[in-house]
Design an enzyme around this catalytic site. Structure first.
Site, PDB file in Angstrom:
ATOM      1  N   CYS A 244       0.828  -1.218   0.000  1.00 49.78           N
ATOM      2  CA  CYS A 244       0.000   0.000   0.000  1.00 49.78           C
ATOM      3  C   CYS A 244       0.860   1.265   0.000  1.00 49.78           C
ATOM      4  O   CYS A 244       0.447   2.298  -0.513  1.00 49.78           O
ATOM      5  CB  CYS A 244      -0.929   0.004   1.212  1.00 49.78           C
ATOM      6  SG  CYS A 244      -2.182  -1.260   1.113  1.00 49.78           S
ATOM      7  N   ASN A 361       0.891  -2.527  -7.139  1.00 47.16           N
ATOM      8  CA  ASN A 361       0.621  -3.410  -6.008  1.00 47.16           C
ATOM      9  C   ASN A 361      -0.873  -3.633  -5.896  1.00 47.16           C
ATOM     10  O   ASN A 361      -1.624  -2.660  -5.796  1.00 47.16           O
ATOM     11  CB  ASN A 361       1.115  -2.804  -4.695  1.00 47.16           C
ATOM     12  CG  ASN A 361       0.682  -3.636  -3.493  1.00 47.16           C
ATOM     13  OD1 ASN A 361       1.126  -4.769  -3.327  1.00 47.16           O
ATOM     14  ND2 ASN A 361      -0.208  -3.088  -2.672  1.00 47.16           N
ATOM     15  N   GLU A 362      -1.283  -4.865  -5.931  1.00 50.48           N
ATOM     16  CA  GLU A 362      -2.695  -5.222  -5.758  1.00 50.48           C
ATOM     17  C   GLU A 362      -3.593  -4.408  -6.684  1.00 50.48           C
ATOM     18  O   GLU A 362      -4.730  -4.087  -6.347  1.00 50.48           O
ATOM     19  CB  GLU A 362      -3.134  -5.071  -4.299  1.00 50.48           C
ATOM     20  CG  GLU A 362      -2.450  -6.084  -3.397  1.00 50.48           C
ATOM     21  CD  GLU A 362      -2.875  -6.014  -1.939  1.00 50.48           C
ATOM     22  OE1 GLU A 362      -3.628  -5.108  -1.564  1.00 50.48           O
ATOM     23  OE2 GLU A 362      -2.454  -6.904  -1.169  1.00 50.48           O
TER      24      GLU A 362
END
Ligand code: AHR
Length: 806
Positions: A244, A361-362
Site C-alpha cells: 500500500c 501493487n494489488e
C-alpha cells in the site's frame, strides 16, 4: 516438468481409528511414503524471500537507526516530539520557523528563543537505546540571531536523568552551518533521551538534529540486531518498499523513489499511509544496499500510475514510464549513464543487479490492464535483465496477459484453516501460464498477536508452495517488522522495541523452510486423518461495509428464549459502538449511517462472552459497490465471522470465516430497506434476508482440515533427504514413514521441531523463544520407521544420504 505426485487420501479406517484415539487416549495413526529414488522438479532457489514494507515504523523507528524523531522539524507546524524541559529566568520559547530554510526541500526549522536558560528534549521512538561504551554520531545544522553567542550543551540522559554522554556545540553564526560530535556513552539505558540546552539571550535555529549509532550492520547504516534478524531468515530476495505504501492513498502520499535518494538533508519527509512521517533515510539506495548485504536479489515494487483513489491519465503515463526506466538505470546502469552515475556518486559504482520489478501493487481491472504494457514494453526493451511481475488484485480479477508477465503476484491473508485448505491448491494450477510469486501471505485471523496455530497454518500452506515450486518460484510472508509501540497491522513477523526483538512462531517456520529448502522435490504421499477444528462460538456483533455507503437501524440481539441482550438507539448518536477501519459514521433519522466508500469498515457492539443469539436489523444501501457486512462471533478486531450480503462487487452472498462459505448469487438494491436476521447457535448460523433463508451452515465444520501435510526434497550438496511434516491436529499422530527406493541400513537423522503446549502460545520480548524450534537426534531402524509428530507442530527431518540411494 510434471508436478510431483502428492496424494492425500482420506482413509475411512484411519478416520475411525483417529476418532477412537480421542476416546481411548491412543495415538492417531497416519502413513507417509517418500519416493526417495524418483527425482521430481528442481526447487526454485529463489523460493523463500522477504517483503519489507515501510509499515509499523519498520524503517524510521526501526531498522533505520536515527534516534531523533522529527529531526528535520518537517512533521507539522508544531515541534512534534520535541519538548521544552527547562526554562529559567525569563520567557524562553520554541516554535517552528520557515523564514530561512536549510535547503529548498527542508523548509522548516526550530526557532529557540533564549531568555535565561532553556533545555529541549527528544526521546526518539519511545526511548533511545544508548549502550554503555558505544559511540554515537551527533549532528545538527544551526544558526544564531539577535546576539546569541553561547555554546549549546548536548547531553544523552537516562530515563531517570543520569548523564550518559555530553558534548558542546560552539560558534553558531548568522548562516546555517553543520556541527558534529562523537558522543561515547559512559552508561547505558534503552529508554534514554537527547537534551540540548543553552543559557543567554537571543535566538538560535536548529535543523537536521541527528543522533545515530556508529556501529551499524556491515557499516551500511542499519540497526544491527534487526538487520541480523532478517539475515537469520536467509532470504533469497527482498521485495521493497511496500504494498500500500507504493500505491499511497493519493499520488501526493506514495513512495516516489527519486525523492528518497541523495543527501539525507534534502529528502523531504512524507506522511506514510500507515500513520507516521517517513524520513526516507532508508531510501532506494539503502534498500538496494540491504539486498546486497543480505545476498538477496532486489525486487522493487513501483507505482503503475494508480493510487488507492486516483489514476494517472494515459496521456501522462510517459512520466511514470520514465520513472521506472530511471529506477532500473539507477540500480543496474553503467556509471556513464545518468542514473548509474548518481548511484556511483552515492558510493556504489557497481550494479546492484536489480533482478525483479513489480508493476503496481494489488492493482487490477481495465485501468491496470491498460497501463501494464506501457511500463513493461519500455522496461523489456531497455532492461531485459529484469523480470517483470504483474499483480492480481484482491477482487481476483485477471492479471494482464499482453505482454505476458514473467511472474504473477498473489496475496493471501486468512485463517489458519484456510491456509491448510490451500496447501494443495497449486497441485492443480495451470502450468502453461506465468510463474507464481506469493508476495504476501500470513494468517491474520484467529491468531492473537501471532501464535503457534497461525504458524502451523502457514507451514501447511508452505509445504504446498515448495512441492509446487516448479510453478511457485517465490514467496514472502507479510508484513515483516513492527515497532511494538506502533502496530498498524497484526500480526507481523519480527516485533521490536528500542533495544530488543523477537520473532513470531511464524518467523521460525520461515527460517526452518529457508534453511532446509532442498534442491529437488521428491514425490510424497500421505494417508492422513482429518483434524477436528475448534472454532469460536462466542463474540460481539457488528455491522459494516466494503466500498459502500449504507445505513443500519433497529439492531436487536435476543437470546433463544427471547431475552433482549441489546437494542440499538440511534436517536442522538451511535456511542457505544466500536468503530474500526476508515469509516465516516453519522446518525440520521434513527439510523446509523456509514458514509465513506472505503474497504473493511465496521462498527461493533455487545459482549465477547455472548454465545447463542438472534440478531435482527434493517439495512439500506445508499451508494457504492457492494452491500452489507453483518458480523457475529467477533472475539477480536480481526477475529470474526461475517455474513457478506451483496459482496464480490454486489454479485454474491456468503459467510466468511477465514474462507468463503456457502456462496450464493445475490445483489443489493440501492435505496431499499432490507430486513436481516441471523440465528446463531454454537457454530451454526441461519441467515435470512427479507424473511427468506439464504444460508444454513455449520461454518467451522463446513470445511474440515487434514491433519498431516508434507513435502520432501533432496539436497544436492550432501544428498540429505529432507522431509517437512506439519501436524495441524491438536494431538500427536503416530506415522508410519516409508522411504521407498532406498536400501537403508540403520542410521541417524536430525529432527527440528516447532511446537508448544498450546496452539495459542506466542513469543514476547520477555519470552522471545517460548515457541521456537528444538533439535533432536533420531535413530532410524531402516527405510521403514515410525515417528510421532506432536499436535500443532512443524517437523523438519533431515536424513543423511542412504547407501544405495541416487
Ligand atoms: O502487508 C500489508 C498490506 O497488505 C500491504 O501494504 C498491501 O499490499 C496488502 O494489502
Amino acid at each position: 516438468m510434471t508436478p510431483s505426485k502428492h496424494k492425500y487420501s482420506f482413509n475411512a479406517i484411519l478416520l475411525a481409528s483417529f476418532c477412537t484415539a480421542f476416546v481411548q487416549g491412543a495415538l492417531a495413526q497416519a502413513s507417509l511414503t517418500v519416493d526417495a529414488d524418483k527425482l521430481g522438479h528442481p526447487i526454485s532457489p529463489a523460493l523463500w524471500g522477504i517483503f519489507f514494507e515501510d509499515i509499523n515504523l519498520s524503517a524510521d523507528g526501526g531498522i533505520y537507526p536515527e534516534l531523533v524523531r522529527n529531526r528535520s522539524f518537517e512533521d507539522s507546524d508544531k515541534p512534534e516530539f520535541w519538548t521544552l524541559s527547562d526554562t529559567q529566568g525569563g520567557q524562553s520559547t520554541i516554535a517552528i520557523d520557515s523564514s530561512k530554510p536549510l535547503n529548498p526541500y527542508n523548509r522548516r526549522s526550530l526557532r529557540v528563543v533564549v531568555d535565561g536558560s532553556i533545555a529541549i528534549e527528544n526521546e526518539g521512538y519511545w526511548g533511545m537505546n544508548i549502550v554503555k561504551g558505544d559511540t554515537y554520531a551527533f549532528k545538527l545544522a544551526g544558526r544564531a540571531g539577535n546576539g546569541f553567542s553561547a555554546p549549546l550543551t548536548v547531553r544523552l540522559l537516562s530515563a531517570r536523568g543520569d548523564e550518559l554522554a555530553r558534548g558542546e556545540v560552539k560558534g553558531l553564526g548568522g548562516e546555517w552551518r553543520y556541527f558534529t560530535l562523537r558522543l561515547t556513552a559512559v552508561a547505558g539505558d534503552p529508554k534514554a533521551h537527547l537534551q540540548i540546552s543553552a543559557a543567554g539571550k537571543g535566538e538560535f535555529f536548529l535543523d537536521m538534529v541527528s543522533l545515530m549509532p556508529e556501529k551499524t550492520w556491515h557499516n551500511h547504516g542499519l540497526r544491527t540486531d534487526l538487520a541480523e534478524s532478517l539475515d537469520g531468515l536467509r532470504p533469497s530476495f527482498v521485495r521493497f518498499p511496500g504494498g500500500c505504501w507504493v500505491e499511497g492513498d493519493d499520488f501526493a502520499h506514495m513512495n516516489h523513489w527519486k525523492r528518497t535518494i541523495g543527501s539525507i538533508d534534502a529528502r523531504e519527509p512524507l506522511w506514510n499511509i500507515w500513520g507516521y512521517y517517513a524520513t526516507h533515510g532508508l531510501g532506494f539506495h539503502e534498500y538496494l544496499q540491504l539486498c546486497e548485504d543480505l545476498h538477496a536479489a532486489p525486487l522493487f515494487c513501483i507505482n503503475v500510475g494508480m493510487s488507492h483513489h486516483e489514476t494517472v491519465p494515459v496521456s501522462r503515463m510517459g512520466e511514470w514510464v520514465q520513472d521506472a526506466l530511471d529506477a532500473a538505470e539507477y540500480a543496474n546502469g553503467p556509471t556513464n549513464s545518468l542514473w548509474g552515475g548518481v548511484r556511483a556518486k552515492a558510493g556504489h559504482p557497481g550494479s546492484f543487479n536489480l533482478k525483479y520489478m513489480e508493476i503496481g501493487n494489488e492493482n487490477g481491472g481495465p485501468d491496470y490492464i491498460e497501463r501494464w504494457p506501457l511500463l513493461v514494453n519500455a522496461l523489456r526493451q531497455q532492461h531485459p535483465e529484469i523480470q517483470l511481475i504483474a499483480n492480481t488484485d484482491l477482487r481476483g480479477r485477471p492479471y494482464p496477459k499482453k505482454p505476458a508477465p514473467d511472474l504473477v503476484d498473489e496475496h493471501y491473508y486468512e485463517s489458519p484453516e484456510s491456509f491448510m485448505h490451500r496447501a494443495d491448491q497449486y497441485d492443480h494450477y495451470d502450468r502453461r501460464g506465468p510463474k507464481i510469486f506469493v508476495g504476501e501471505y500470513a494468517v491474520t485471523q484467529h491468531c492473537g498477536k501471532g501464535n503457534l496455530r497461525a504458524a502451523i497454518g502457514e507451514a501447511a500452506f508452505m509445504t504446498g508452495l515448495e512441492r509446487n515450486s516448479d510453478i511457485v518460484v517465490m514467496a514472502s510472508y507479510a508484513p515483516l517488522l513492527v515497532n511494538l509501540n506502533h502496530r498498524a497491522w497484526n500480526p507481523d513477523l519480527i516485533n521490536f522495541d528500542s533495544a530488543r526483538w523477537y520473532g513470531l512462531p511464524s518467523y521460525y517456520v520461515q527460517q526452518m523452510f529457508s534453511q532446509n529448502r532442498g534442491d529437488v522435490v521428491l514425490p510424497v504421499s500421505v494417508d492422513s486423518p482429518m483434524a477436528p477444528v475448534k472454532g469460536s462460538d462466542a463474540g460481539m456483533i457488528g455491522v459494516g461495509t466494503w466500498n459502500t455507503k449504507s445505513e443500519f437501524k433497529d439492531v436487536k440481539v435476543t437470546t433463544p428464549d427471547g431475552k433482549v441482550l441489546f437494542a440499538s438507539d440511534f436517536s442522538n448518536n451511535s456511542d457505544g459502538w466500536k468503530k474500526l477501519g476508515d469509516g465516516d459514521w453519522t446518525v440520521q433519522d434513527g439510523a446509523m449511517r456509514q458514509n465513506a466508500e472505503r474497504e473493511f469498515v465496521r462498527a461493533l457492539a455487545g459482549e465477547r462472552s455472548w454465545t447463542d443469539y438472534t440478531v435482527t436489523l434493517k439495512a439500506r444501501k445508499i451508494g457504492g459497490k457492494e452491500g452489507f457486512l453483518i458480523l457475529f462471533h467477533v472475539a477480536d478486531d480481526e477475529d470474526r465471522v461475517w455474513w457478506n450480503i451483496g459482496g464480490w462487487g454486489n454479485t454474491q452472498d456468503a459467510l466468511e470465516s477465514g474462507g468463503t462459505i456457502d456462496p450464493k448469487p445475490g445483489e443489493i438494491e440501492t435505496g431499499r430497506w432490507y430486513d436481516i436476521r441471523l440465528d446463531v447457535r454454537g457454530q451454526r448460523a441461519k441467515c435470512f434476508l427479507d424473511g427468506k433463508l439464504i444460508h444454513d451452515v455449520d461454518y467451522e465444520n463446513a470445511r474440515p482440515v487434514k491433519a498431516l501435510y508434507a513435502v520432501a526434497s533432496r539436497e544436492d550438496r550432501n544428498g540429505d533427504l529432507i522431509l517437512k511434516v506439519v501436524n495441524a491436529s491438536a494431538d500427536p499422530i503416530e506415522t508410519a514413514i516409508h522411504l521407498k527406493g532406498t536400501t537403508t541400513p540403520a542410521r541417524s537423522a536430525q529432527a527440528v521441531v516447532l511446537s508448544s503446549d498450546s496452539p495459542s502460545d506466542e513469543n514476547s520480548l520477555e519470552a522471545p523463544e517460548k515457541v521456537s524450534p528444538k533439535t533432536q537426534t533420531l535413530s532410524l531402524s531402516g527405510p521403514d520407521f515410525q515417528h510421532t509428530f506432536p499436535g500443532n507442530s512443524l517437523t523438519v527431518l533431515r536424513i543423511g544420504k542412504p547407501n544405495g540411494s541416487p
